[in-house]
Scaffold this active site. Structure first.
Site, PDB file in Angstrom:
ATOM      1  N   HIS A  14      12.348  -4.838 -10.551  1.00  0.00           N
ATOM      2  CA  HIS A  14      11.518  -3.567 -10.040  1.00  0.00           C
ATOM      3  C   HIS A  14      11.055  -4.121  -8.549  1.00  0.00           C
ATOM      4  CE1 HIS A  14       9.309   0.591  -9.619  1.00  0.00           C
ATOM      5  NE2 HIS A  14       9.153  -0.174  -8.522  1.00  0.00           N
ATOM      6  N   HIS A  16      10.335  -3.642  -4.178  1.00  0.00           N
ATOM      7  CA  HIS A  16      10.514  -3.097  -2.607  1.00  0.00           C
ATOM      8  C   HIS A  16      10.747  -4.146  -1.706  1.00  0.00           C
ATOM      9  CE1 HIS A  16       8.765   0.804  -4.469  1.00  0.00           C
ATOM     10  NE2 HIS A  16       8.232  -0.026  -5.401  1.00  0.00           N
ATOM     11  N   LEU A  17      11.788  -3.844  -1.050  1.00  0.00           N
ATOM     12  CA  LEU A  17      12.057  -4.924   0.093  1.00  0.00           C
ATOM     13  C   LEU A  17      11.702  -4.177   1.539  1.00  0.00           C
ATOM     14  CD1 LEU A  17      14.969  -6.879  -1.021  1.00  0.00           C
ATOM     15  CD2 LEU A  17      12.936  -7.594  -1.067  1.00  0.00           C
ATOM     16  N   ARG A  18      11.721  -2.783   1.430  1.00  0.00           N
ATOM     17  CA  ARG A  18      11.560  -2.124   2.667  1.00  0.00           C
ATOM     18  C   ARG A  18      12.752  -2.465   3.819  1.00  0.00           C
ATOM     19  NH1 ARG A  18       7.632   0.544  -0.358  1.00  0.00           N
ATOM     20  NH2 ARG A  18       5.750  -0.801  -0.408  1.00  0.00           N
ATOM     21  N   LYS A 100      16.798   5.726  -9.775  1.00  0.00           N
ATOM     22  CA  LYS A 100      15.529   5.983  -9.712  1.00  0.00           C
ATOM     23  C   LYS A 100      15.029   7.521  -9.745  1.00  0.00           C
ATOM     24  CE  LYS A 100      11.254   4.534  -9.777  1.00  0.00           C
ATOM     25  NZ  LYS A 100      10.481   3.526  -9.336  1.00  0.00           N
ATOM     26  N   HIS A 137       9.766   6.620 -12.668  1.00  0.00           N
ATOM     27  CA  HIS A 137       8.007   6.479 -12.532  1.00  0.00           C
ATOM     28  C   HIS A 137       7.474   7.486 -13.290  1.00  0.00           C
ATOM     29  CE1 HIS A 137       4.774   5.581  -9.258  1.00  0.00           C
ATOM     30  NE2 HIS A 137       4.418   6.719  -9.992  1.00  0.00           N
ATOM     31  N   HIS A 175       6.976  -0.054 -14.705  1.00  0.00           N
ATOM     32  CA  HIS A 175       5.448  -0.634 -14.407  1.00  0.00           C
ATOM     33  C   HIS A 175       4.883   0.367 -15.472  1.00  0.00           C
ATOM     34  CE1 HIS A 175       5.937   3.028 -11.918  1.00  0.00           C
ATOM     35  NE2 HIS A 175       6.369   2.285 -10.924  1.00  0.00           N
ATOM     36  N   LEU A 220       0.100   2.128  -7.649  1.00  0.00           N
ATOM     37  CA  LEU A 220       0.430   3.189  -8.635  1.00  0.00           C
ATOM     38  C   LEU A 220       1.644   3.043  -9.441  1.00  0.00           C
ATOM     39  CD1 LEU A 220       0.169   6.450  -6.062  1.00  0.00           C
ATOM     40  CD2 LEU A 220      -1.423   5.843  -8.045  1.00  0.00           C
ATOM     41  N   ASP A 248       7.158  -4.956  -9.305  1.00  0.00           N
ATOM     42  CA  ASP A 248       6.797  -3.776  -8.062  1.00  0.00           C
ATOM     43  C   ASP A 248       6.372  -4.221  -6.962  1.00  0.00           C
ATOM     44  OD1 ASP A 248       6.635  -1.297  -7.366  1.00  0.00           O
ATOM     45  OD2 ASP A 248       4.839  -0.641  -8.525  1.00  0.00           O
ATOM     46  N   HIS A 252       2.921  -3.649   2.080  1.00  0.00           N
ATOM     47  CA  HIS A 252       2.352  -2.617   3.156  1.00  0.00           C
ATOM     48  C   HIS A 252       1.709  -3.673   4.290  1.00  0.00           C
ATOM     49  CE1 HIS A 252       3.372   1.028   1.058  1.00  0.00           C
ATOM     50  NE2 HIS A 252       2.731   0.444   0.016  1.00  0.00           N
TER      51      HIS A 252
HETATM   52  O1  DOR Z   1       2.134   0.825  -5.712  1.00  0.00           O
HETATM   53  C1  DOR Z   1       3.048   1.582  -5.451  1.00  0.00           C
HETATM   54  N1  DOR Z   1       3.614   1.119  -4.448  1.00  0.00           N
HETATM   55  N2  DOR Z   1       3.456   2.225  -6.484  1.00  0.00           N
HETATM   56  C2  DOR Z   1       4.928   2.800  -6.110  1.00  0.00           C
HETATM   57  O2  DOR Z   1       5.359   3.486  -6.976  1.00  0.00           O
HETATM   58  C3  DOR Z   1       5.426   2.671  -5.052  1.00  0.00           C
HETATM   59  C4  DOR Z   1       4.955   1.461  -4.273  1.00  0.00           C
HETATM   60  C5  DOR Z   1       5.458   1.670  -2.718  1.00  0.00           C
HETATM   61  O3  DOR Z   1       6.612   1.856  -2.409  1.00  0.00           O
HETATM   62  O4  DOR Z   1       4.783   1.212  -2.123  1.00  0.00           O
HETATM   63 ZN    ZN Z   2       7.780   0.518  -7.441  1.00  0.00          ZN
END
Ligand code: DOR
Ligand code: ZN
Length: 346
Positions: A14, A16-18, A100, A137, A175, A220, A248, A252
């Site tokens: 799981h 996130h690479l953006r 997802k 989720h 998560h 989250l 996860d 940011h």
């Molecule tokens: O904390 C989180 N950030 N939970 C998520 O489900 C999404 C993720 C995000 O994409 O920043």
């Molecule tokens: Zn996530």
């Protein structure tokens, strides 16, 4: 005292690479430690079709360091307009490893998610037929439900009915953060698994709120009370193949975290493996680190464990990196708040 440890190269189920500047900044960290990662599709706009997933995979491959041993496992973002045939074709091509499910409004970029589950029934049935996992989720979005209860309520109101209505659907509870999540995952059969993040093994809600508000611990589902963390730790270190690592890791830039309305997400990828070694050792379970990070997830997703290895060395406390620069601004790395003695040689 163990001072060296070698395990099979881990997978992150799981991540996130953006995209763009942030992708370029964060990808080398995951590629350094992980052989595979399941790539979340919550971009703006989201990755909803096979064509989107192919284009995103191409952008990731183009951003990879030349000598990387890293295979992104793509996902599609389930919407009420998702075409079951597009999903089935993408799975048959080996393009995607999962779909997802974001309940609409549950988290970052989830507005295109699902409001009416009847509208995705045909996709879920097709996925059950072909054995393609649904990554969930698991939080309700009802504003009347307390944010600390949203996972437990989701299991009763949404997840359990959904699984009963779609026999054979393979589901990953993403998560998990509660004792309720651990108990439900344990009671499920072979079709059910759960990922656990590094940060939910380390922080409880006091870390976010006591003695000042700490935005870099806000994610989250939000971290819960200590009893829940202890149950997550027990599950992760138990050797039960239902549970495996999904970091996860959710970068940011600092300007979006340190704000009046800060984004959710902990950026753990650069430090996850040393932190997990520390956490598993403290729990007396260093011998289960490999199964949690490198074996159980591969087993659930039906891929062979990596033949490559990762070696950890224990010594004096290490200086962990604090921040990663990016062309969009600096990104603060998760700080565990305790000394870490393990370093990792990719
Ligand atoms: O904390 C989180 N950030 N939970 C998520 O489900 C999404 C993720 C995000 O994409 O920043
Ligand atoms: Zn996530």
């Amino acid at each position: 005292m163990t001072s060296k440890l070698t395990i099979r190269r881990p997978d992150d189920w799981h991540l996130h690479l953006r995209d763009g500047a942030v992708l370029n900044a964060v990808l080398p960290d995951s590629a350094a430690y992980f052989g595979r990662a399941l790539i979340m599709p919550n971009l703006i706009p989201p990755v909803v079709s096979a064509a989107d997933a192919r284009a995103y995979r191409d952008r990731i491959m183009a951003a990879l360091p030349a000598d990387a041993d890293f295979a992104p496992q793509m996902t599609l973002y389930l919407t009420e307009g998702t075409d079951p045939e597009d999903v089935a074709a993408a799975a048959a091509d080996g393009l995607i490893a999962a779909v997802k499910l974001y309940p609409a409004g549950a988290t970052t970029n989830s507005d295109s998610g699902v409001r009416d589950f009847d509208r995705v029934r045909a996709v879920l049935e097709r996925m059950a037929d072909i054995g393609l996992p649904l990554c969930v989720h698991g939080e309700v979005t009802d504003p009347d439900v307390d944010i600390f209860d949203r996972e437990a309520v989701f299991i009763d109101r949404v997840l359990d009915p959904l699984r009963r209505a779609t026999p054979g659907l393979r589901v990953v509870m993403e998560h998990i953060t509660t004792s309720d999540g651990v108990a439900y995952a344990k009671a499920g059969g072979d079709d059910l698994a759960a990922t656990i993040t590094t940060h939910h093994l380390i922080i409880n809600r006091n870390h976010i709120l006591a003695g000042g508000i700490r935005p870099h611990y806000y994610c989250l589902p939000v971290a819960k009370r200590e009893t829940h963390r202890l149950d997550l730790l027990e599950a992760a270190t138990s050797g039960n193949p239902t549970f495996f690592l999904g970091t996860d890791s959710a970068p940011h830039v600092d300007a979006l975290k340190e704000a009046a309305c800060g984004c959710a997400g902990c950026y753990t990828a650069p430090v996850t493996m040393p932190l997990l070694a520390e956490v598993f050792e403290a729990a007396g379970a260093l011998d289960q680190l490999e199964s949690f990070t490198s074996l159980h997830g591969a087993g659930f997703y039906g891929v062979p464990p990596s033949e490559a290895t990762l070696t950890f060395t224990k010594g004096a406390p290490v200086d962990l990196p604090r921040r990663v620069p990016s062309d969009a601004g600096p990104i603060t790395i998760f700080d565990p708040g305790f000394p870490v003695h393990w370093s990792v040689t990719p």
